[in-house]
Design a protein around this motif. Structure first.
Motif, PDB file in Angstrom:
ATOM      1  N   TYR A  96       1.105  -1.012  -0.096  1.00 40.58           N
ATOM      2  CA  TYR A  96       0.037   0.006   0.445  1.00 40.58           C
ATOM      3  C   TYR A  96       1.092   1.651  -0.053  1.00 40.58           C
ATOM      4  O   TYR A  96       2.135   1.396   0.338  1.00 40.58           O
ATOM      5  CB  TYR A  96      -0.721   0.206   1.383  1.00 40.58           C
ATOM      6  N   VAL A  97       0.862   2.029  -0.405  1.00 41.62           N
ATOM      7  CA  VAL A  97       0.520   3.639  -0.229  1.00 41.62           C
ATOM      8  C   VAL A  97      -0.078   4.579   0.300  1.00 41.62           C
ATOM      9  O   VAL A  97      -0.710   4.972  -0.218  1.00 41.62           O
ATOM     10  CB  VAL A  97       0.928   4.165  -2.014  1.00 41.62           C
ATOM     11  N   ILE A  98       0.419   4.748   1.262  1.00 40.93           N
ATOM     12  CA  ILE A  98      -0.875   5.870   2.359  1.00 40.93           C
ATOM     13  C   ILE A  98      -0.304   7.382   2.160  1.00 40.93           C
ATOM     14  O   ILE A  98       0.391   7.473   2.730  1.00 40.93           O
ATOM     15  CB  ILE A  98      -0.571   4.600   3.041  1.00 40.93           C
ATOM     16  N   PRO A  99      -1.472   7.956   1.452  1.00 44.30           N
ATOM     17  CA  PRO A  99      -1.372   9.731   1.590  1.00 44.30           C
ATOM     18  C   PRO A  99      -1.033  10.101   2.996  1.00 44.30           C
ATOM     19  O   PRO A  99      -1.878   9.885   3.294  1.00 44.30           O
ATOM     20  CB  PRO A  99      -1.658  10.080   0.645  1.00 44.30           C
ATOM     21  N   GLU A 100      -0.192  11.049   3.916  1.00 46.72           N
ATOM     22  CA  GLU A 100      -0.073  11.853   4.892  1.00 46.72           C
ATOM     23  C   GLU A 100       0.161  13.262   4.885  1.00 46.72           C
ATOM     24  O   GLU A 100       1.182  13.662   4.370  1.00 46.72           O
ATOM     25  CB  GLU A 100       0.336  10.956   5.528  1.00 46.72           C
ATOM     26  N   PRO A 101      -0.213  14.052   5.652  1.00 45.75           N
ATOM     27  CA  PRO A 101       0.057  15.426   5.044  1.00 45.75           C
ATOM     28  C   PRO A 101       1.445  15.757   6.305  1.00 45.75           C
ATOM     29  O   PRO A 101       1.757  14.286   7.230  1.00 45.75           O
ATOM     30  CB  PRO A 101      -0.896  16.016   6.914  1.00 45.75           C
ATOM     31  N   LEU A 102       2.273  16.281   5.866  1.00 45.63           N
ATOM     32  CA  LEU A 102       3.135  16.538   6.885  1.00 45.63           C
ATOM     33  C   LEU A 102       3.311  17.274   7.572  1.00 45.63           C
ATOM     34  O   LEU A 102       4.210  17.097   8.532  1.00 45.63           O
ATOM     35  CB  LEU A 102       4.397  17.616   5.126  1.00 45.63           C
ATOM     36  N   GLY A 103       2.664  17.390   8.165  1.00 46.44           N
ATOM     37  CA  GLY A 103       2.438  18.864   9.481  1.00 46.44           C
ATOM     38  C   GLY A 103       1.936  20.564   9.157  1.00 46.44           C
ATOM     39  O   GLY A 103       1.004  20.693   8.342  1.00 46.44           O
ATOM     40  N   SER A 104       2.988  21.502   9.566  1.00 44.94           N
ATOM     41  CA  SER A 104       3.071  22.474  10.041  1.00 44.94           C
ATOM     42  C   SER A 104       3.542  23.182   8.143  1.00 44.94           C
ATOM     43  O   SER A 104       5.149  22.623   8.830  1.00 44.94           O
ATOM     44  CB  SER A 104       3.077  22.859  11.538  1.00 44.94           C
ATOM     45  N   CYS A 105       2.757  23.581   7.207  1.00 44.88           N
ATOM     46  CA  CYS A 105       3.793  24.257   6.374  1.00 44.88           C
ATOM     47  C   CYS A 105       3.473  25.669   6.589  1.00 44.88           C
ATOM     48  O   CYS A 105       2.500  26.156   6.413  1.00 44.88           O
ATOM     49  CB  CYS A 105       2.535  23.922   5.483  1.00 44.88           C
ATOM     50  N   LEU A 106       4.535  26.564   5.401  1.00 47.30           N
ATOM     51  CA  LEU A 106       4.954  28.031   6.143  1.00 47.30           C
ATOM     52  C   LEU A 106       5.129  28.447   4.376  1.00 47.30           C
ATOM     53  O   LEU A 106       5.939  28.309   3.589  1.00 47.30           O
ATOM     54  CB  LEU A 106       6.328  28.447   6.502  1.00 47.30           C
TER      55      LEU A 106
END
Length: 453
Positions: A96-106
């Protein structure tokens, strides 16, 4: 600033931003907020550029609404876990490939389109499930203040916050441990951003610029070519990162091209008073641009008014590579025209310079189109038109080499602000002994055979 980042990291770690339902809610909310405050933002842009409402909607809001609608429509599909193939050595198993957000973005926006170039990357961060700290450009001060007002009044700063200020604020922000930095601006500042981000190993997307060439072949439809060139070069007074920076026109059509160009510019009605044009953003940029105008080479225009930060659409002829206008990106309403006789010479000229953000070719020849695509490296471009590739959400937008790294728009933006985890799930009912101790000659022979050796 530090408290905002700490709060955003805590909020992100609570997993509140990850559900698709939350992302949809926030995207729809931003769309509603923008529509409700469109008039206020339009007035702010007018104070910064003296751009009329039609011009502002076309160049600012349209692209933002397209990005929002596309994100709202596709967030569910983009966020799904995707099956992948499983190698024989992992049989039986599922990958599986699971997309996840990186976190806090500037997200650091640019002044030339202060709504579009700040909000569209912020939308990409939101659809991917991140928290966002947005830093609009201080040069477009009225628009920056308006954006800060509507975001702070409608969103929790632990999720979506705006920083206002000058270089000192940006410098401080770059020193913080963000999980992603997205910057739109000039090449020199992009290098500073990249260097600062490296101290915390923060991944960076840089949307920069460069001298984007426009090639006009002998078989080009001159009437259409010039109409599209004049719009693309002089919209927003040339302050567009993907605007044609210089023209390479074949010698055989030079006279016809210049004549058609002169007539088309005359029809353009390029004056601030009729809301059909835009001011230069600052006196500093005005002075930089007017210093590029060599009076002896002016074919059209050249007149300017510093008190109004107005520079008329200007065309320079008999331009050589040693002229000041060819040293750096113009980023204003000045168009240098150069002549070529052989397409290979034009290609060599372009390739001798840093890779451009955009490249435009006007020709009816499919073989020439393939030649240009195959031989010249550039971020993106068009055949027989200009700029409009920027508003196609199905196309990744970004530079290459000196013109930038990484891309966004549509699914490409989702990917830019995501990490893709690779996972294999194996059942426990079946096990092959080849990888386990003790190692034997028979196992060795079998495992070599399994790997096709």
């Amino acid at each position: 600033m530090k408290s905002i980042i700490i709060n955003q990291k805590q909020y992100f770690n609570s997993n509140a931003t990850k559900p698709v339902a939350f992302r949809l809610e926030q995207l729809k909310k931003l769309r509603t907020v923008l529509k409700a405050n469109e008039k206020m933002l339009t007035e702010a842009v007018y104070k910064d550029f003296q751009k009329g409402s039609y011009n502002t909607f076309l160049t600012e809001f349209a692209g933002v609404y397209v990005a929002l609608n596309d994100a709202i429509k596709n967030v569910g599909r983009w966020s799904k876990i995707k099956r992948a193939g499983t190698s024989m050595v992992n049989f039986p198993g599922s990958s599986y490939v699971i997309p996840e957000p990186l976190g806090s973005c500037l997200v650091i926006g640019s002044w030339n389109y202060p709504i579009n170039l700040t909000l569209v990357p912020a939308i990409a961060a939101m659809v991917a499930g991140n928290t966002v700290v947005m830093k609009p450009s201080e040069l477009s001060a009225h628009t920056s203040a308006a954006l800060a007002n509507i975001i702070s009044n409608n969103f929790d700063p632990s999720y979506f916050a705006v920083l206002e200020g000058g270089v000192d604020v940006t410098t401080e922000a770059l020193s913080q441990p963000f999980d992603k930095i997205f910057f739109t601006g000039s090449v020199p500042v992009g290098k500073v951003v990249y260097q600062a981000a490296s101290k915390n190993l923060v991944p960076v997307t840089l949307e920069l610029g460069g001298k984007s060439p426009l090639i006009i072949a002998p078989d080009a439809n001159l009437k259409t070519t010039v109409k599209r060139l004049v719009w693309g070069k002089f919209v927003n007074a040339g302050q567009t990162c993907v605007a044609p920076d210089y023209v390479l026109v074949h010698k055989s059509i030079e006279i016809d091209f210049l004549s058609t160009l002169k007539n088309e510019i005359a029809k353009g009605d390029f004056f601030l008073e009729n809301d059909n044009y835009a001011q230069i953003i600052s006196e500093k940029h005005f002075d930089r641009l007017t210093s590029m105008i060599e009076p002896t080479k002016v074919f059209i225009g050249g007149n300017h008014d510093r008190s109004k930060r107005f520079i008329a659409p200007t065309v320079l002829v008999n331009v050589t590579e040693d002229d000041k206008i060819m040293a750096d990106e113009v980023f204003g309403p000045i168009l240098p025209v150069m002549i070529y006789e052989n397409i290979d010479d034009a290609i060599t000229f372009i390739k001798a310079r840093p890779k451009p953000l955009s490249l435009y070719l006007f020709s009816e020849s499919s073989s020439l189109r393939k030649k240009i695509w195959g031989e010249i490296s550039f971020g993106g471009g068009m055949v027989n038109d200009v700029l409009m590739h920027f508003v196609n959400e199905s196309l990744p937008f970004g530079g290459v080499g000196n013109s930038g790294m990484g891309n966004y728009h549509g699914e490409a933006g989702f990917k830019t602000f995501s990490h893709f985890k690779s996972v294999i799930h194996r059942p426990t009912l079946l096990e092959f002994p080849l990888k386990y101790f003790p190692f034997t000659k028979l196992k060795f022979a079998l495992i070599k055979k399994a790997f096709g050796v």
